[in-house]
Scaffold this active site. Sequence first.
Site, PDB file in Angstrom:
ATOM      1  N   HIS A  70       4.904  14.314 -16.513  1.00  0.00           N
ATOM      2  CA  HIS A  70       4.084  15.467 -16.107  1.00  0.00           C
ATOM      3  C   HIS A  70       4.661  16.720 -16.766  1.00  0.00           C
ATOM      4  O   HIS A  70       5.775  17.122 -16.449  1.00  0.00           O
ATOM      5  CB  HIS A  70       4.094  15.610 -14.583  1.00  0.00           C
ATOM      6  CG  HIS A  70       3.500  14.429 -13.877  1.00  0.00           C
ATOM      7  ND1 HIS A  70       2.149  14.328 -13.623  1.00  0.00           N
ATOM      8  CD2 HIS A  70       4.054  13.281 -13.411  1.00  0.00           C
ATOM      9  CE1 HIS A  70       1.908  13.163 -13.012  1.00  0.00           C
ATOM     10  NE2 HIS A  70       3.042  12.515 -12.873  1.00  0.00           N
ATOM     11  N   ARG A  72       2.991  19.702 -16.777  1.00  0.00           N
ATOM     12  CA  ARG A  72       2.551  20.843 -15.949  1.00  0.00           C
ATOM     13  C   ARG A  72       1.852  21.948 -16.723  1.00  0.00           C
ATOM     14  O   ARG A  72       1.664  23.041 -16.185  1.00  0.00           O
ATOM     15  CB  ARG A  72       3.732  21.459 -15.182  1.00  0.00           C
ATOM     16  CG  ARG A  72       4.503  20.485 -14.309  1.00  0.00           C
ATOM     17  CD  ARG A  72       3.702  19.937 -13.168  1.00  0.00           C
ATOM     18  NE  ARG A  72       4.531  19.199 -12.222  1.00  0.00           N
ATOM     19  CZ  ARG A  72       4.133  18.124 -11.552  1.00  0.00           C
ATOM     20  NH1 ARG A  72       2.906  17.648 -11.720  1.00  0.00           N
ATOM     21  NH2 ARG A  72       4.931  17.530 -10.700  1.00  0.00           N
ATOM     22  N   HIS A 240       4.340   3.110 -11.920  1.00  0.00           N
ATOM     23  CA  HIS A 240       5.400   3.092 -10.896  1.00  0.00           C
ATOM     24  C   HIS A 240       5.204   2.054  -9.780  1.00  0.00           C
ATOM     25  O   HIS A 240       4.945   2.393  -8.642  1.00  0.00           O
ATOM     26  CB  HIS A 240       5.601   4.484 -10.288  1.00  0.00           C
ATOM     27  CG  HIS A 240       4.364   5.271  -9.971  1.00  0.00           C
ATOM     28  ND1 HIS A 240       3.295   4.737  -9.298  1.00  0.00           N
ATOM     29  CD2 HIS A 240       4.038   6.556 -10.240  1.00  0.00           C
ATOM     30  CE1 HIS A 240       2.367   5.658  -9.178  1.00  0.00           C
ATOM     31  NE2 HIS A 240       2.783   6.766  -9.738  1.00  0.00           N
ATOM     32  N   ASN A 286       6.319   9.838  -4.733  1.00  0.00           N
ATOM     33  CA  ASN A 286       5.102   9.108  -4.450  1.00  0.00           C
ATOM     34  C   ASN A 286       4.808   8.153  -5.599  1.00  0.00           C
ATOM     35  O   ASN A 286       4.564   8.631  -6.711  1.00  0.00           O
ATOM     36  CB  ASN A 286       3.942  10.090  -4.284  1.00  0.00           C
ATOM     37  CG  ASN A 286       2.670   9.392  -3.847  1.00  0.00           C
ATOM     38  OD1 ASN A 286       2.706   8.230  -3.461  1.00  0.00           O
ATOM     39  ND2 ASN A 286       1.555  10.089  -3.925  1.00  0.00           N
ATOM     40  N   ASP A 313       8.118   8.956 -14.754  1.00  0.00           N
ATOM     41  CA  ASP A 313       7.333   9.766 -13.815  1.00  0.00           C
ATOM     42  C   ASP A 313       8.009  11.126 -13.587  1.00  0.00           C
ATOM     43  O   ASP A 313       8.105  11.606 -12.457  1.00  0.00           O
ATOM     44  CB  ASP A 313       7.102   9.030 -12.483  1.00  0.00           C
ATOM     45  CG  ASP A 313       6.053   9.725 -11.616  1.00  0.00           C
ATOM     46  OD1 ASP A 313       5.388  10.669 -12.100  1.00  0.00           O
ATOM     47  OD2 ASP A 313       5.904   9.321 -10.451  1.00  0.00           O
TER      48      ASP A 313
HETATM   49 ZN   LIG Z   1       1.761   8.619  -9.864  1.00  0.00          ZN
END
Ligand SMILES: [Zn+2]
Length: 437
Positions: A70, A72, A240, A286, A313
């Site tokens: 990510h 962002r 994941h 998560n 992740d």
């Molecule tokens: Zn995810």
Amino acid sequence: MSGPSRALGVLRVRGGRVIDPANGTEAVRDVVAVDGKIVDGAELAHAPNDQVIDARGRLVVPGLIDAHVHLREPGRPDKEDIASGTRAAARGGFTSVVAMPNTSPPADSASAIAWMRQRAEERAVVNVFLTGCISQGQKGELLAPMASLKRAGVVAVTDDGQCVQNAELMRRAFEYAGMIGLPILDHCQDFNLSAGGAMNEGYWSTLLGLPGWPAIAEEIMISRDALLAEFTAHHVHCQHVTTAGGVRIIREAKQRGVRISGEATPHHLALTDAAIQDFDANFKMNPPLRTARDIEALVEGLEDGTLEILATDHAPHCSYEKEVEFEAAPFGIVGLETAVGVWFQTLYHHHKLPLPKIVRKLTINPAKMLGLADKGHLGPGADADITLIDPDMEWVVDRARFASKSHNTPWHGAHLKGRAVTTIVGGRVVWDLASDG
Ligand SMILES: [Zn+2]
């Protein structure tokens, strides 16, 4: 797409232990690149102005690819942006990252992808590959325009962070993605079963009085995806994977010939839900941290090939967001700068997985899944993306030195064994531990 411009001339990475699983190589030898491409070095006479990197005592592997990051950008440059995120990638040994589309706004249109490609060309220090959303706005209601996303250059579609709940919509997603040849990456989470969950449902959630996010909420979606993959004969990659049941479902589906794959993160392999006793939100992710039994199953899945990919992740969040009550904190941790250390410590030193097996899951396997023909191997003609690793280097994580804008790591102060020491993208050194400021 590639960030940095190609370096001209000859680069020799000399005397390292080359592990190139795609070509079955595990030997001490030189790797040679000319103008950013790997060449057969045996034929090339040494010239005085060659750039030489001494790799004795190091592993020399194809540039690591992180299939789950990510960045962002656009939307939250206070957490991370393409420049800082790719610097963090380089510092962690990654030469390519695959950016998730849950930006703000989400990457669900060709123009959003075009903007990000432009941005990556201007600012990225490693290769950035883009993904597009499965559904418009990641709302799970209408499909995103996958054909135009593909023309704009995405390598896969995913609603990561979200998960399409409607099985009919997901069936159409598999069918369209299958028609145009885009892999589907799925964050497997049933939102009703996991509603309100802050940590793994089990002994520790009961003891700590925190709402549970049960394994079945992940496994039911992995099952659905396996069935849809079988029904549509298209590939699905489960992001994941964290539970023993999830590994078993993927293994059984693969045995039936279903086109399904799975990935494991550093944190789900190294940490359990027992770590949440101190209510530190740097252990909140998560899907959540699971149990020791789940870790055993993940390692078995990596060992027997059920889980084909290792990915971080990497999920940056600001300190002020994480430094709140556990239940109120956002999910996710940064991973790019600690991943190699955690994986080598856990999988190589502790569980004794062979090095080629680990390297494969970070190089040729993600390259194949995403259709990146010139990445993930060191054969002649491949892009000269190369990572040097010291598998035995012991080091202490200091988040103050991160290139990432965010410091949300559970490993601050941890002692790790194994570290990337040099990162080469397109024949050019983009990071080197010896000159790490
Ligand atoms: Zn995810």
